[in-house]
Design a protein around this motif. Sequence first.
Motif, PDB file in Angstrom:
ATOM      1  N   VAL A  13     -32.389 -15.208   9.953  1.00  0.00           N
ATOM      2  CA  VAL A  13     -32.854 -14.811  10.487  1.00  0.00           C
ATOM      3  C   VAL A  13     -32.552 -14.812  11.918  1.00  0.00           C
ATOM      4  CG1 VAL A  13     -35.592 -15.032  12.237  1.00  0.00           C
ATOM      5  CG2 VAL A  13     -35.010 -15.680   9.978  1.00  0.00           C
ATOM      6  N   ILE A  14     -32.379 -13.634  12.441  1.00  0.00           N
ATOM      7  CA  ILE A  14     -31.675 -12.819  13.056  1.00  0.00           C
ATOM      8  C   ILE A  14     -33.070 -12.336  14.723  1.00  0.00           C
ATOM      9  CG2 ILE A  14     -30.396 -11.344  14.456  1.00  0.00           C
ATOM     10  CD1 ILE A  14     -28.775 -10.720  12.718  1.00  0.00           C
ATOM     11  N   GLY A  15     -33.062 -13.388  15.906  1.00  0.00           N
ATOM     12  CA  GLY A  15     -34.332 -13.504  16.846  1.00  0.00           C
ATOM     13  C   GLY A  15     -34.932 -13.918  17.198  1.00  0.00           C
ATOM     14  N   ASN A  16     -34.501 -15.032  16.887  1.00  0.00           N
ATOM     15  CA  ASN A  16     -35.429 -16.373  17.564  1.00  0.00           C
ATOM     16  C   ASN A  16     -37.173 -16.207  18.342  1.00  0.00           C
ATOM     17  OD1 ASN A  16     -36.151 -19.047  17.242  1.00  0.00           O
ATOM     18  ND2 ASN A  16     -35.519 -19.774  19.360  1.00  0.00           N
ATOM     19  N   GLY A  17     -38.183 -14.739  18.273  1.00  0.00           N
ATOM     20  CA  GLY A  17     -38.195 -13.877  18.748  1.00  0.00           C
ATOM     21  C   GLY A  17     -40.006 -14.716  18.357  1.00  0.00           C
ATOM     22  N   MET A  18     -41.272 -13.985  19.117  1.00  0.00           N
ATOM     23  CA  MET A  18     -42.338 -13.630  18.278  1.00  0.00           C
ATOM     24  C   MET A  18     -42.356 -13.850  16.977  1.00  0.00           C
ATOM     25  SD  MET A  18     -44.700 -12.886  21.403  1.00  0.00           S
ATOM     26  CE  MET A  18     -46.247 -14.065  21.254  1.00  0.00           C
ATOM     27  N   PHE A  40     -30.714 -17.691  14.201  1.00  0.00           N
ATOM     28  CA  PHE A  40     -30.060 -17.349  15.465  1.00  0.00           C
ATOM     29  C   PHE A  40     -30.741 -16.841  16.729  1.00  0.00           C
ATOM     30  CE2 PHE A  40     -26.676 -17.200  12.427  1.00  0.00           C
ATOM     31  CZ  PHE A  40     -25.411 -17.623  12.973  1.00  0.00           C
ATOM     32  N   GLY A  41     -30.454 -17.565  18.188  1.00  0.00           N
ATOM     33  CA  GLY A  41     -31.289 -16.698  18.638  1.00  0.00           C
ATOM     34  C   GLY A  41     -30.890 -16.462  19.631  1.00  0.00           C
ATOM     35  N   ALA A  42     -30.842 -15.322  20.692  1.00  0.00           N
ATOM     36  CA  ALA A  42     -29.420 -15.162  21.719  1.00  0.00           C
ATOM     37  C   ALA A  42     -30.348 -15.766  22.833  1.00  0.00           C
ATOM     38  CB  ALA A  42     -29.215 -13.717  22.174  1.00  0.00           C
ATOM     39  N   GLU A  43     -31.322 -16.092  23.575  1.00  0.00           N
ATOM     40  CA  GLU A  43     -32.147 -16.803  24.328  1.00  0.00           C
ATOM     41  C   GLU A  43     -32.149 -17.898  23.792  1.00  0.00           C
ATOM     42  OE1 GLU A  43     -35.573 -15.170  26.565  1.00  0.00           O
ATOM     43  OE2 GLU A  43     -36.316 -14.631  24.334  1.00  0.00           O
ATOM     44  N   PRO A  44     -31.154 -18.789  25.115  1.00  0.00           N
ATOM     45  CA  PRO A  44     -31.100 -20.582  24.895  1.00  0.00           C
ATOM     46  C   PRO A  44     -32.556 -21.256  24.466  1.00  0.00           C
ATOM     47  CG  PRO A  44     -31.653 -19.903  27.139  1.00  0.00           C
ATOM     48  CD  PRO A  44     -31.193 -18.553  26.495  1.00  0.00           C
ATOM     49  N   GLN A  45     -33.662 -21.081  25.330  1.00  0.00           N
ATOM     50  CA  GLN A  45     -34.584 -21.680  24.345  1.00  0.00           C
ATOM     51  C   GLN A  45     -36.152 -21.891  23.177  1.00  0.00           C
ATOM     52  OE1 GLN A  45     -34.456 -19.556  27.151  1.00  0.00           O
ATOM     53  NE2 GLN A  45     -34.674 -20.381  28.580  1.00  0.00           N
ATOM     54  N   PRO A  46     -35.847 -22.271  23.007  1.00  0.00           N
ATOM     55  CA  PRO A  46     -36.527 -22.541  21.102  1.00  0.00           C
ATOM     56  C   PRO A  46     -38.312 -21.457  21.662  1.00  0.00           C
ATOM     57  CG  PRO A  46     -37.781 -24.463  22.465  1.00  0.00           C
ATOM     58  CD  PRO A  46     -36.741 -23.806  23.260  1.00  0.00           C
ATOM     59  N   ASN A  47     -38.881 -21.080  20.600  1.00  0.00           N
ATOM     60  CA  ASN A  47     -39.074 -19.388  20.362  1.00  0.00           C
ATOM     61  C   ASN A  47     -40.894 -20.439  21.941  1.00  0.00           C
ATOM     62  OD1 ASN A  47     -40.631 -17.615  19.946  1.00  0.00           O
ATOM     63  ND2 ASN A  47     -41.743 -18.541  17.977  1.00  0.00           N
ATOM     64  N   ILE A  82     -30.176 -22.379  15.579  1.00  0.00           N
ATOM     65  CA  ILE A  82     -28.277 -21.804  16.601  1.00  0.00           C
ATOM     66  C   ILE A  82     -29.503 -21.448  18.151  1.00  0.00           C
ATOM     67  CG2 ILE A  82     -26.093 -20.704  17.138  1.00  0.00           C
ATOM     68  CD1 ILE A  82     -26.273 -21.127  13.598  1.00  0.00           C
ATOM     69  N   ALA A  83     -29.088 -21.101  18.952  1.00  0.00           N
ATOM     70  CA  ALA A  83     -29.917 -21.299  20.104  1.00  0.00           C
ATOM     71  C   ALA A  83     -28.479 -21.034  20.985  1.00  0.00           C
ATOM     72  CB  ALA A  83     -30.898 -22.150  20.876  1.00  0.00           C
ATOM     73  N   GLY A  84     -29.105 -19.331  21.507  1.00  0.00           N
ATOM     74  CA  GLY A  84     -28.196 -19.754  22.979  1.00  0.00           C
ATOM     75  C   GLY A  84     -26.890 -18.295  22.504  1.00  0.00           C
ATOM     76  N   GLU A  85     -27.114 -18.280  20.953  1.00  0.00           N
ATOM     77  CA  GLU A  85     -25.768 -17.421  19.848  1.00  0.00           C
ATOM     78  C   GLU A  85     -26.525 -16.282  19.793  1.00  0.00           C
ATOM     79  OE1 GLU A  85     -22.951 -19.453  17.984  1.00  0.00           O
ATOM     80  OE2 GLU A  85     -21.978 -17.205  17.720  1.00  0.00           O
ATOM     81  N   HIS A  86     -25.649 -15.177  20.542  1.00  0.00           N
ATOM     82  CA  HIS A  86     -26.355 -13.666  20.395  1.00  0.00           C
ATOM     83  C   HIS A  86     -25.413 -13.569  18.879  1.00  0.00           C
ATOM     84  CE1 HIS A  86     -25.585  -9.219  20.356  1.00  0.00           C
ATOM     85  NE2 HIS A  86     -27.139  -9.510  21.105  1.00  0.00           N
ATOM     86  N   GLU A 104     -20.359 -19.026  11.544  1.00  0.00           N
ATOM     87  CA  GLU A 104     -20.420 -17.905  10.862  1.00  0.00           C
ATOM     88  C   GLU A 104     -22.019 -18.396   9.763  1.00  0.00           C
ATOM     89  OE1 GLU A 104     -17.233 -16.525   8.828  1.00  0.00           O
ATOM     90  OE2 GLU A 104     -16.746 -15.090  10.044  1.00  0.00           O
ATOM     91  N   ARG A 105     -22.839 -17.759   9.368  1.00  0.00           N
ATOM     92  CA  ARG A 105     -23.740 -18.677   8.197  1.00  0.00           C
ATOM     93  C   ARG A 105     -23.265 -16.781   7.281  1.00  0.00           C
ATOM     94  NH1 ARG A 105     -22.531 -21.954  10.490  1.00  0.00           N
ATOM     95  NH2 ARG A 105     -24.066 -23.637  11.548  1.00  0.00           N
ATOM     96  N   PRO A 106     -23.619 -16.918   6.013  1.00  0.00           N
ATOM     97  CA  PRO A 106     -23.729 -16.488   4.783  1.00  0.00           C
ATOM     98  C   PRO A 106     -24.914 -16.484   4.977  1.00  0.00           C
ATOM     99  CG  PRO A 106     -23.128 -18.712   3.831  1.00  0.00           C
ATOM    100  CD  PRO A 106     -23.213 -18.545   5.352  1.00  0.00           C
TER     101      PRO A 106
END
Lengths: 814, 112
Positions: A13-18, A40-47, A82-86, A104-106
């Motif tokens: 999943v790309i984007g650790n948002g709502m 993967f979430g670009a923001e360092p916080q959990p959702n 993986i929080a904090g990595e775009h 990297e993740r397959p």
Amino acid sequence: MDMNIVDKQRLVVIGNGMAGMRTVEEILARSPGKFQITVFGAEPQPNYDRIMLSPLLAGDKTFDQIVLNSRQWYQDQNIELIAGEHVDWIDRERKLVRGAAGTERPYDLLLLATGSNPFVLPLPGKDLEGVITFRSVADVDDMLKVAGPGKRAVVIGGGLLGLEAAHGLNLRGMEVSVIHLMPTLMERQLDASAAHLLERKLTARGMNIYTGANTEAFLGDERVRAVKLKDGTEIPTDLVVMAVGIRPNSGLGRAVGLACERGIVVDDAMRTSDPAIFAVGECVEHRGQTYGLVAPIWDMARALADNITATAETAFVPAATGTRLKVSGIEMFSAGEFMGDKTTEDVVLRDGARGIYKRLVLREDRLVGVVCFGDASDAPWYFDLLRQGEALGELRETVIFGPVAASADTADSVMSLPDSSEICGCNGIKKGTILAAIAQHGLATIDDVRTRTKASASCGSCTGLVEGLLKGALGSAYAPAAVKPMCKCTSLGHDEVRRRIVGGKLKTIEDAMQILEWTTPDGCGSCRPALNYYMICAWPGEYVDDAQSRFVNERMHANIQKDGTYSVVPRMWGGVTSSTELRAIADVVDKYKIPTVKITGGQRVDMLGVKKEDLRDVWRDLNAAGMVSGHAYGKALRTVKTCVGSEWCRFGVQDSTALGITLERMTWGSWHPHKVKLAVSGCPRNCAEATIKDFGVVATEAGWDLHIGGNGGIKVRATDFLCKVTTEQEVLEYCGAFLQLYREEGRYLERTAPYVERVGVPYIQQKMVEDAANRSALYQRFMYAQRFAQSDPWAEQSGPAADVRQYSPMAEMV
Amino acid sequence: MDGMARDVFFTDVGALNDIPRLGARTVTTAEGDIAIFRNNQDEIFALRDRCPHKAGPLSQGIVHGRSVTCPLHGWVISLETGQAMGADSGCTHRFSVKLEDGRILLGIGAKP
Ligand code: SRM
Ligand SMILES: Cc1cc2nc3c(=O)[nH]c(=O)nc-3n(C[C@H](O)[C@H](O)[C@H](O)COP(=O)(O)OP(=O)(O)OC[C@H]3O[C@@H](n4cnc5c(N)ncnc54)[C@H](O)[C@@H]3O)c2cc1C
Ligand code: SF4
Ligand code: FES
């Protein structure tokens, strides 16, 4: 050996948002072990709950309270976060995702949930420091760095987001201006009449509203210092918040060649042009539409989960959405075609004096649009009628008066709603979900429902509806939790009254009594002081103290004695005094013939037997010598006891006297559920008896030991150890945070000792030792409240503005 | 009207607005203070300013409905009858009082 592991499909999943996380939750609910999931979430916080950024900005919520999925949750669900990595690149050929830090993740299946980006006006000065947007926790942090009393903010955009930002900054004490391009505020949600009421309310709160105004540039060298409008007006400011709209964040999808228009194009199953890649949330475009509210996103998540787990071939069908404004004290809801056209007719109810406006838009006897302003309690009911789209028939006559007119009992009226109707707007919980949870888990109380489904766990305004559902589902078996009522005037307990005051934005004692259905006209001697305190704590700076709901000592700012005279105790900071103070006290004693002078157990001087008529003069004389009220009479900060400490004592390892004085300067004037006493000892010999105080500090070679919940009164209780800190600044922060936690959670007349026993030390440690962000938020709320609490009542009462009547008889008859 | 009874003298002791809603003020007399109460409905009541328990100044208590909670030990006294309510017993002397054109007239000398 678990053979399934090998077979598990890899979902990235790309984007650790709502949207992303809601989809993951829906997938787990359908097929718990089907995928091996990486997020993967670009923001360092959990959702976290992005919707709640507005209350976070306003200081009504802490970050902790808006986290939706804690780190623990990811662990428990075996999800790699993986929080904090775009994520920069997707290799669709090799089915591989690559992050900015090289991770990297397959994947077998990929989910894009990248949300949207705030739109930034391409104007000169847009890159200046202090020009920010409103989208993430980081933005809120940036605003709070600048926010503060006396500072100025300009919000560009008078829509939902802009006004919520303006409200939050206003509550933080800033002078706020809102610049809006259109002639009326929130034109996408409100018609002109409602917009006018809204503008009036915001202006009354001290905001400057510029409508029909066009921004030309942001001025300043490094930092922004003013906003310039097209008409030449310059508005000086310390902060600019741009809230002019959002754009789907489809950049990554576009870069790797997925079909994109404004957003990433998806079909009814939420699949992109690459069959292995799904997309959900604000980044997508579905049949030419993009989205900016969560309700349709929840529908997307369900459809997507059904398809990806092959549970069902559900198609995403956008439903009508409603919007609420989350500005405390201003209720606003709108949905559907509220503007109306030639084929519609309006039913309007307007009560200008009460600021209430309701407009229903009907087409051929069906409700197609609704605007509620000032009172949105009936909004869910209208919204439901709107979505059902059935002919109103007889209902047409009373529909404007709401469901109460249509049905007398809430339990009945809520049970008559369809399962799909939304009960809890904050958390998007539907009636069916709540009923299913009640049946499946045998839920019996409101609290059960709150923990299980989150319904009514945020603002609390739907508590009545949830209760109606419990009643409806359980029938006579429903026994509301046996809490001890606050007093004979209500069946509600202290905690429930407090949550409803905060959640329901009840800002006066009368409102609370009316909305919470008090059984007496104006309470009693026990609930009124409690409500008065709860108001002070919930609405610092807004609530006007009600003297008539204060116990006599707090009304007279002195202790009543058994013969009806008073005792007066001035503050002696940290127990330290001077010849000037002592001389002034001696003079006052002589001048007003005060019979007794006594050293109290709290290291200061008590003058007993002062006549009511003399109180103001006594205070004026003490004030003149620099002394202020010691609050020896109040459910307030009393004394900060100190010992001599390192300055003189041969054992002292820290300057306990100085720290005690600093603590007393910081905390004096604060109101609490009960009295609060502090102490600071300069070494573990503990001469200041810090371990029987509400908050005790004991010096060590390395710093300070902090203790909480001590009591020397009726039942002696030694403190519990809280933690060790090294600097004085930390002592101050921990002290403010602990006092605020107690202020917010202690029940009226419950001292810290029983409070600490009730909630437990681990709970308090978790709230304010382990969680640094929450500690700092608590501390800040304490300090904010202090801005309004720290004014000397003696100076006020002996000054010209005081109502002096209470100090003298109204007539003499001889 | 009992206000016209021969042995009651009504004296103007001040304006209704001299007393805050849900508050009280006192009138000093040779026999001690009399407390005049004003409730939320602007009804007024007059009682001797001495609690039947231990003589606490009722004028300093919290007014609610038609009663007042004594500031010293929390007894609740009826403003209409002067009787202690609930489990407590005792009675405080009450006085006739009436409101005319926003002025408070206190009747002394009568035993209502
Ligand atoms: C003046 C003083 C006694 C003295 O002459 O030393 C005093 C006097 C009263 N205390 Fe105290 N306490 C005084 C220090 C204490 C202390 C010692 C201390 O603070 O170090 C304690 C025990 C420590 C503690 O609070 O944990 C103490 C525990 C109490 C209690 C029991 C509280 C409890 O939680 O159990 C009460 C009753 C209450 O508050 O409900 C009480 C209540 C009272 C009241 C307010 C009784 C009342 O409601 O009228 C007394 C008011 C007298 C007056 O008119 O001034 N007083 N009282 C002390 C004032 C300290 C100051 O400078 O502000
Ligand atoms: C202040 C505020 C108030 C709001 N109030 C309401 C309201 O009252 N009612 C309502 O219905 N809606 C409201 N909304 C809108 C609501 O929050 C959004 O509709 C919702 O959050 C959208 O969810 P999403 O997952 O699509 O986007 P987001 O929640 O923004 O999640 C997207 C996430 O993806 C991350 N991301 C993006 N690109 C990448 C990448 N390449 N690699 C890794 N991570 C990436 C982002 O950092 C972000 O964390 C509000 C929004 C804001 C900002
Ligand atoms: S111990 Fe405190 S409450 Fe008791 S008599 Fe002494 S001062 Fe009053
Ligand atoms: S004197 Fe009134 S209750 Fe004790």
